[in-house]
Design an enzyme around this catalytic site. Structure first.
Site, mmCIF file in Angstrom:
data_model
loop_
_atom_site.group_PDB
_atom_site.id
_atom_site.type_symbol
_atom_site.label_atom_id
_atom_site.label_comp_id
_atom_site.label_asym_id
_atom_site.label_seq_id
_atom_site.Cartn_x
_atom_site.Cartn_y
_atom_site.Cartn_z
ATOM 1 C CG HIS A 176 -16.928 32.034 4.954
ATOM 2 N ND1 HIS A 176 -17.229 33.276 5.456
ATOM 3 C CD2 HIS A 176 -15.593 31.920 4.988
ATOM 4 C CE1 HIS A 176 -16.116 33.870 5.793
ATOM 5 N NE2 HIS A 176 -15.102 33.061 5.531
ATOM 6 N NE ARG A 283 -19.457 40.192 3.492
ATOM 7 C CZ ARG A 283 -19.075 39.967 2.237
ATOM 8 N NH1 ARG A 283 -17.815 40.126 1.887
ATOM 9 N NH2 ARG A 283 -19.943 39.575 1.330
ATOM 10 N NE ARG A 319 -22.635 44.026 5.997
ATOM 11 C CZ ARG A 319 -22.556 42.832 5.425
ATOM 12 N NH1 ARG A 319 -23.209 42.597 4.306
ATOM 13 N NH2 ARG A 319 -21.812 41.893 5.943
ATOM 14 C CD GLU A 412 -28.096 42.739 2.404
ATOM 15 O OE1 GLU A 412 -27.303 41.865 2.047
ATOM 16 O OE2 GLU A 412 -27.965 43.349 3.475
ATOM 17 C CG ASN A 435 -23.210 37.564 -1.943
ATOM 18 O OD1 ASN A 435 -22.946 37.476 -3.131
ATOM 19 N ND2 ASN A 435 -22.323 37.966 -1.049
ATOM 20 C CG ASP A 436 -28.186 38.163 1.999
ATOM 21 O OD1 ASP A 436 -28.427 36.972 2.212
ATOM 22 O OD2 ASP A 436 -27.408 38.836 2.700
ATOM 23 N NE ARG A 446 -24.952 34.339 1.491
ATOM 24 C CZ ARG A 446 -24.545 35.560 1.796
ATOM 25 N NH1 ARG A 446 -25.442 36.499 2.068
ATOM 26 N NH2 ARG A 446 -23.275 35.881 1.818
ATOM 27 C CB CYS A 483 -20.851 45.395 -2.213
ATOM 28 S SG CYS A 483 -22.378 45.199 -1.289
#
Ligand code: PEP
Ligand code: MG
Length: 550
Positions: A176, A283, A319, A412, A435-436, A446, A483
């Site tokens: 984050h 998000r 999403r 993902e 990311n995932d 992550r 994304c």
């Protein structure tokens, strides 16, 4: 590890955890109870005053959420129980806060850790009053912020104009704090290890957010070089900003669509202002997280409409709710899991509460009306999950009949990429959540700073999955976006273009620069580079390839 590009030069402000001094035991439990109640009341009033003064919507929301946390009777009751056993007000309060926060942080997920940080935040506010110890004041002059980690609650007390750069001991490139730094456009390094916490206050440093280096107490010559680099970056940024409304078309005429990632609808105005051609990832968790109960249909419609109105005909890719064992909602307790990242999260959790997804879909489709809306489901790993979500979508859309709708899948989880051919039969589009996807492909958490160097989305294994996804989609005439944070990485850009990705959704502040960078490449060069990258041994080799090409 480099987390947000740019050069920053300045003195460090190291935010060490504060030490409070207090007696462990007390004799008069009733007096202690009174002290604690008064301190909580005072902290609540201070927060109310700050809410009234705050200009940033996000800051206001976080502080309002902190007020709610302070009102949580379980904290006060837990502390009262400890005081009845002879602890002082401060000792009782802090141990209650500590155990509540530890419980929250049991998982290593960044978002959950931040919830724990929120609890510690309000805990410290009350402790500062109880122990008569003022909370540390950040310098009045610009500084480079060094901390263990930086989460959303830290943004409350932060003046982005004063923060030249950020350095965290923990976190990873998609943690984050990294996402936050990029969204603020502040150069940042993460996963620097505990040593950065022992830097002397005020030491001058040069932070290079692209090379991933931190020079401590530089010599005059290094300083001069860094200033030249900073000036060049400034000129490039100004040039990119001036051409932000032009398309992102490669030298040989291949057009890419560049959109912005948003964590709150209020930012959609800024995204358009920055030249974004749409929102590539909204998000929607923010609508659900800063609340004490699930938001109703009307509240959600109003929220999504803010973005749709600001986008004025540009597409919004929303999403659906992506929470789970690792990011619990206060009003939705879920059983503790051994491996929350592999547990009931994303679409799996929604399957347990269908009415929640149904309301959200209805709100999104109603808010869109005749404007373009793209809805995508997070964490789809299996055909049955997609079928379930798509059925729900079809049912709601049959009633609402929004005019310009597409429904897609976030790729993902590796299985979604590997089975992309099957999903492409029905899905209108794919958006790759690197990311995932990186975390699951490489088996690297992550948010784990120690493993940050392994967690590189340019690993050829991840690139192969991206290619499979693109090929499967294009064979069926569908489009593919990226994304995840990889889209913001200048080294990844030519590879994503070369692999055939159609749209990139990046942090808002990066939009003008990413558009400018696309214009700097040719599709043919990108394709050659991508072909070589797919055969490379590891992420470092891929990075070296791009470095040589540019
Ligand atoms: C991703 O996983 O790449 C993504 C965009 O989703 P999030 O970071 O919200 O998990
Ligand atoms: Mg994700």
């Amino acid at each position: 590890m480099a987390a947000s590009p740019g050069t920053a030069i300045g003195p460090v402000y190291v935010e060490s955890p504060i030490q409070f001094d207090y007696p462990e035991k007390a004799v008069d439990a009733a007096a202690e109870q009174q002290k604690l109640s008064a301190a909580i009341k005072q902290a609540h009033a201070d927060l109310a005053a700050s809410v009234a003064k705050a200009t940033q919507a996000q800051a206001r929301e976080i502080m309002a959420m902190h007020q709610e946390l302070l009102e949580d009777p379980s904290l006060a009751e837990g502390a009262a129980e400890r005081m009845s056993k002879g602890l002082s007000a401060a000792a009782a309060w802090w141990s209650e806060i500590d155990s509540a926060a530890t419980l929250q942080a049991a998982s290593s997920d960044a978002l959950l850790a931040e919830r724990a940080a929120d609890i510690r935040d309000i805990g410290r506010r009350v402790m500062a009053i109880l122990c008569d110890t003022p909370l540390p004041q950040k310098p009045d002059t610009p500084y480079i912020w060094v901390a263990e980690d930086i989460g959303p609650s830290d943004v409350v007390n932060m003046d982005p104009a004063k923060v030249l750069g950020m350095v965290t001991a923990g976190g990873g490139a998609s943690s984050h704090s990294a996402i936050l730094a990029r969204s603020l456009g502040i150069p940042a390094l993460v996963a620097m290890g505990g040593a950065v916490m022992s830097l002397k206050q005020g030491t001058e440093v040069i932070l290079n957010g692209e090379a991933g280096t931190l020079w401590v107490a530089p010599e005059a010559e290094q300083l001069a070089q860094a200033k030249v680099r900073q000036q060049q970056e400034k000129e490039l940024a100004e040039k990119a900003w001036a051409s932000r409304d032009q398309h992102a078309t490669t030298r040989d005429g291949h057009r890419m669509e560049i959109c912005a990632n948003l964590g709150e609808t209020a930012k959609a105005v800024e995204a358009v202002e920055a030249g974004a051609e749409g929102v590539g990832l909204l998000r929607t968790e923010f609508v659900f997280m800063a609340q004490s109960s699930a938001p109703g249909l009307d509240a959600q419609i109003a929220e999504y409409k803010k973005a749709i109105d600001a986008l004025d005909g540009r597409p919004l890719v929303a999403r659906t709710l992506d929470v789970g064992g690792d990011k619990p909602l206060p009003y939705w307790p879920v059983p503790k899991e051994e491996n929350p990242f592999l547990g009931v999260r994303g679409i799996r959790l929604c399957m347990q509460k269908p009415e929640l997804l149904e309301t959200q879909l209805r709100a999104l489709l109603t808010a869109a009306g005749d404007q373009p809306i793209r809805i995508m489901f997070p964490m789809v790993a299996d055909w049955s999950e997609w079928r379930w979500a798509k059925d729900m979508f079809d049912k709601v859309q049959a009633e609402v009949q929004a005019k310009d709708v597409q429904v897609g899948i976030m790729v993902e989880v590796p299985s979604a990429a590997l089975n992309a051919q099957v999903f492409a039969e029905e899905a209108d589009f794919f958006s790759i959540g690197t990311n995932d996807l990186t975390q699951y492909t490489l088996a690297v958490d992550r948010g784990n700073g120690e493993l940050a160097s392994l967690s590189d989305g340019l690993n050829p294994a991840v690139l192969r999955l991206i290619k499979m996804t693109v090929d499967a989609a294009h064979a069926k005439g569908k489009w593919v976006g990226v994304c995840g944070e990889l889209g913001s990485d200048p080294k990844a850009l030519p590879l994503l273009v070369g692999l055939g990705v159609d749209e990139l959704s990046v942090s808002l502040k990066r939009v003008p620069m990413v558009k400018a960078q696309v214009r700097d490449w040719s599709l043919t060069a990108c394709q050659q580079l991508a072909e070589q990258a797919l055969k490379a041994s590891d992420a470092n080799a891929v990075r070296a390839l791009v470095g040589e090409a540019k």
